[in-house]
Motif scaffolding. Structure first.
Motif, mmCIF file in Angstrom:
data_model
loop_
_atom_site.group_PDB
_atom_site.id
_atom_site.type_symbol
_atom_site.label_atom_id
_atom_site.label_comp_id
_atom_site.label_asym_id
_atom_site.label_seq_id
_atom_site.Cartn_x
_atom_site.Cartn_y
_atom_site.Cartn_z
ATOM 1 N N PRO A 68 16.579 -28.309 -6.241
ATOM 2 C CA PRO A 68 16.042 -29.587 -6.744
ATOM 3 C C PRO A 68 15.186 -30.323 -5.721
ATOM 4 C CG PRO A 68 18.364 -29.822 -6.210
ATOM 5 C CD PRO A 68 18.044 -28.370 -6.044
ATOM 6 N N ASP A 69 15.304 -29.976 -4.446
ATOM 7 C CA ASP A 69 14.526 -30.649 -3.402
ATOM 8 C C ASP A 69 13.335 -29.829 -2.928
ATOM 9 O OD1 ASP A 69 16.158 -32.849 -3.401
ATOM 10 O OD2 ASP A 69 17.508 -32.051 -1.885
ATOM 11 N N TRP A 70 13.199 -28.615 -3.410
ATOM 12 C CA TRP A 70 12.103 -27.734 -2.994
ATOM 13 C C TRP A 70 12.055 -27.630 -1.466
ATOM 14 C CZ3 TRP A 70 8.612 -25.170 -6.302
ATOM 15 C CH2 TRP A 70 8.791 -25.445 -7.655
ATOM 16 N N CYS A 71 13.195 -27.356 -0.887
ATOM 17 C CA CYS A 71 13.264 -27.285 0.576
ATOM 18 C C CYS A 71 13.401 -25.853 1.077
ATOM 19 C CB CYS A 71 14.426 -28.132 1.093
ATOM 20 S SG CYS A 71 16.057 -27.585 0.541
ATOM 21 N N ILE A 72 13.252 -24.863 0.191
ATOM 22 C CA ILE A 72 13.345 -23.460 0.582
ATOM 23 C C ILE A 72 11.946 -22.855 0.534
ATOM 24 C CG2 ILE A 72 14.365 -21.220 0.032
ATOM 25 C CD1 ILE A 72 16.698 -22.661 -1.236
ATOM 26 N N TYR A 73 11.547 -22.232 1.624
ATOM 27 C CA TYR A 73 10.215 -21.637 1.734
ATOM 28 C C TYR A 73 10.371 -20.129 1.920
ATOM 29 C CZ TYR A 73 9.606 -26.537 2.966
ATOM 30 O OH TYR A 73 9.665 -27.912 2.976
ATOM 31 N N ILE A 74 9.731 -19.356 1.028
ATOM 32 C CA ILE A 74 9.874 -17.897 1.037
ATOM 33 C C ILE A 74 8.488 -17.272 0.998
ATOM 34 C CG2 ILE A 74 10.860 -15.897 -0.147
ATOM 35 C CD1 ILE A 74 12.929 -17.748 -1.377
ATOM 36 N N ASP A 75 8.263 -16.314 1.881
ATOM 37 C CA ASP A 75 7.041 -15.504 1.887
ATOM 38 C C ASP A 75 7.453 -14.039 1.906
ATOM 39 O OD1 ASP A 75 5.374 -17.723 1.920
ATOM 40 O OD2 ASP A 75 5.389 -17.832 4.114
ATOM 41 N N SER A 76 6.658 -13.208 1.222
ATOM 42 C CA SER A 76 6.982 -11.784 1.170
ATOM 43 C C SER A 76 5.714 -10.988 0.919
ATOM 44 C CB SER A 76 8.007 -11.504 0.063
ATOM 45 O OG SER A 76 7.438 -11.774 -1.214
ATOM 46 N N HIS A 77 5.841 -9.689 1.022
ATOM 47 C CA HIS A 77 4.754 -8.780 0.673
ATOM 48 C C HIS A 77 5.356 -7.560 -0.010
ATOM 49 C CE1 HIS A 77 6.115 -6.909 4.454
ATOM 50 N NE2 HIS A 77 5.617 -5.789 3.959
ATOM 51 N N LYS A 78 4.517 -6.802 -0.683
ATOM 52 C CA LYS A 78 4.962 -5.611 -1.404
ATOM 53 C C LYS A 78 4.636 -4.367 -0.586
ATOM 54 C CE LYS A 78 4.494 -7.521 -6.077
ATOM 55 N NZ LYS A 78 5.925 -7.429 -6.399
ATOM 56 N N GLU A 79 5.524 -3.410 -0.665
ATOM 57 C CA GLU A 79 5.277 -2.126 -0.029
ATOM 58 C C GLU A 79 5.702 -1.013 -0.982
ATOM 59 O OE1 GLU A 79 9.362 -1.324 2.541
ATOM 60 O OE2 GLU A 79 7.530 -1.919 3.578
ATOM 61 N N VAL A 80 5.066 0.133 -0.823
ATOM 62 C CA VAL A 80 5.311 1.272 -1.705
ATOM 63 C C VAL A 80 6.438 2.116 -1.119
ATOM 64 C CG1 VAL A 80 4.316 3.323 -2.775
ATOM 65 C CG2 VAL A 80 2.921 1.264 -2.468
ATOM 66 N N VAL A 81 7.403 2.430 -1.961
ATOM 67 C CA VAL A 81 8.527 3.268 -1.557
ATOM 68 C C VAL A 81 8.288 4.666 -2.113
ATOM 69 C CG1 VAL A 81 11.021 3.582 -1.664
ATOM 70 C CG2 VAL A 81 10.051 1.276 -1.594
ATOM 71 N N PRO A 82 8.233 5.683 -1.269
ATOM 72 C CA PRO A 82 7.985 7.042 -1.777
ATOM 73 C C PRO A 82 9.130 7.501 -2.673
ATOM 74 C CG PRO A 82 8.618 7.092 0.537
ATOM 75 C CD PRO A 82 8.399 5.659 0.192
ATOM 76 N N PRO A 83 8.838 8.374 -3.623
ATOM 77 C CA PRO A 83 9.899 8.840 -4.536
ATOM 78 C C PRO A 83 10.927 9.685 -3.801
ATOM 79 C CG PRO A 83 7.870 10.081 -4.881
ATOM 80 C CD PRO A 83 7.527 8.981 -3.928
ATOM 81 N N LYS A 84 12.159 9.607 -4.271
ATOM 82 C CA LYS A 84 13.236 10.386 -3.667
ATOM 83 C C LYS A 84 13.233 11.835 -4.143
ATOM 84 C CE LYS A 84 16.306 6.393 -3.144
ATOM 85 N NZ LYS A 84 17.642 5.816 -3.468
ATOM 86 N N GLU A 85 12.710 12.074 -5.336
ATOM 87 C CA GLU A 85 12.680 13.420 -5.891
ATOM 88 C C GLU A 85 11.243 13.825 -6.163
ATOM 89 O OE1 GLU A 85 15.055 13.409 -9.353
ATOM 90 O OE2 GLU A 85 16.939 12.951 -8.308
ATOM 91 N N GLU A 86 11.005 15.099 -6.121
ATOM 92 C CA GLU A 86 9.662 15.616 -6.364
ATOM 93 C C GLU A 86 9.291 15.419 -7.830
ATOM 94 O OE1 GLU A 86 7.104 19.754 -5.780
ATOM 95 O OE2 GLU A 86 9.241 19.663 -5.273
ATOM 96 N N GLY A 87 8.114 14.903 -8.048
ATOM 97 C CA GLY A 87 7.648 14.641 -9.400
ATOM 98 C C GLY A 87 7.928 13.239 -9.890
ATOM 99 N N ALA A 88 8.765 12.488 -9.168
ATOM 100 C CA ALA A 88 9.058 11.114 -9.573
ATOM 101 C C ALA A 88 7.947 10.181 -9.101
ATOM 102 C CB ALA A 88 10.403 10.670 -9.009
#
Length: 260
Positions: A68-88
């Motif tokens: 309710p006070d907007w006192c939390i500040y969050i920044d992030s970025h996206k990264e690609v996670v390789p597939p665990k199985e072949e073909g995924a």
């Protein structure tokens, strides 16, 4: 009869009463804690400061939206996670860059702790973080992670309470691993017995297929189902199935008796 005028009270009486209160207070033990030389004895679940477990945060932004006070500040970025199985397909995930709380604005309502679906925010009883500048009351994720060391452990579960889902999943995985290990360490007779049973299964299935029974309506079952409120079509179908099961069981029993 005329009333006599009320004489004023002498001022010394009020002075004596005040001195009496002072003397009484001087003789009573003091309840003031000499902080910071004497630390206060606070309950373990005191709402002192909010701590962050960074590895649990998925950057869902739910805490920031609900604050309710907007006192939390969050920044992030996206990264690609390789597939665990072949073909995924490769997946993308959010990586937390900044998580800060401005405690100059925070009113310690605890909504962020309650709404966090991944148990990343906790209450810490730590309260000694005052500063001389209001700008220094904005604490980053590094300091919030340090306060995680002061978070008390969760209370014990009540008798008969269900275990948390994480513990149940861990116990289930442990049981499955133990069963696999036991199956791998089983003696070699087990495959032979399985092969023998597998050889008998087709014969039993063939004997079962040799039993042919003409479907008829089991009147007793039909009447019972109709009395229970079933439609005649459903009751007739179930009555025929019951008749076939009974006849097959009778024929199998007769064959088993003849072989014996």
């Amino acid at each position: 009869m005329p009333t006599l005028p009320k004489l004023p009270r002498p001022p010394q009486i009020g002075l004596l009463k005040g001195l009496g209160v002072t003397l009484k207070t001087m003789m009573s033990p003091s309840t003031t804690q000499q902080y910071p030389h004497v630390k206060p004895d606070l309950p373990p679940r005191t709402r002192g400061v909010i701590a962050l477990m960074e590895e649990n945060c998925t950057v869902c932004m739910l805490c920031g939206r609900e604050c309710p006070d907007w006192c939390i500040y969050i920044d992030s970025h996206k990264e690609v996670v390789p597939p665990k199985e072949e073909g995924a397909r490769a997946r993308t995930r959010n990586v937390l860059d900044r998580f800060a709380i401005d405690f100059a604005l925070c009113m310690y309502c605890g909504i962020c702790v309650e709404v966090c679906p991944f148990d990343a925010l906790f209450w810490s009883p730590e309260f000694e973080y005052s500063t001389y500048s209001i700008r220094e009351l904005t604490h980053e994720k590094e300091q919030l992670r340090v306060w995680m060391d002061t978070v008390p452990p969760p209370p014990e579960l009540d008798v008969g309470a269900d275990l948390p889902k994480e513990i149940e999943d861990g116990l289930k995985a442990a049981r499955q691993a133990a069963e696999k290990a036991a199956a791998a360490a089983a003696p070699s007779e087990a495959p032979a017995a399985a092969g023998k049973a597998g050889g008998d299964a087709p014969a039993a299935q063939a004997a079962e297929e040799d039993i042919h029974v003409e479907a008829q309506v089991d009147q007793e079952v039909f009447d019972q189902l109709v009395a229970e409120g079933k439609s005649e079509r459903v009751a007739r179908a179930k009555a025929k199935a019951a008749y076939v099961r009974k006849e097959k069981a009778r024929i199998r029993a007769e064959r088993a008796g003849g072989e014996g």
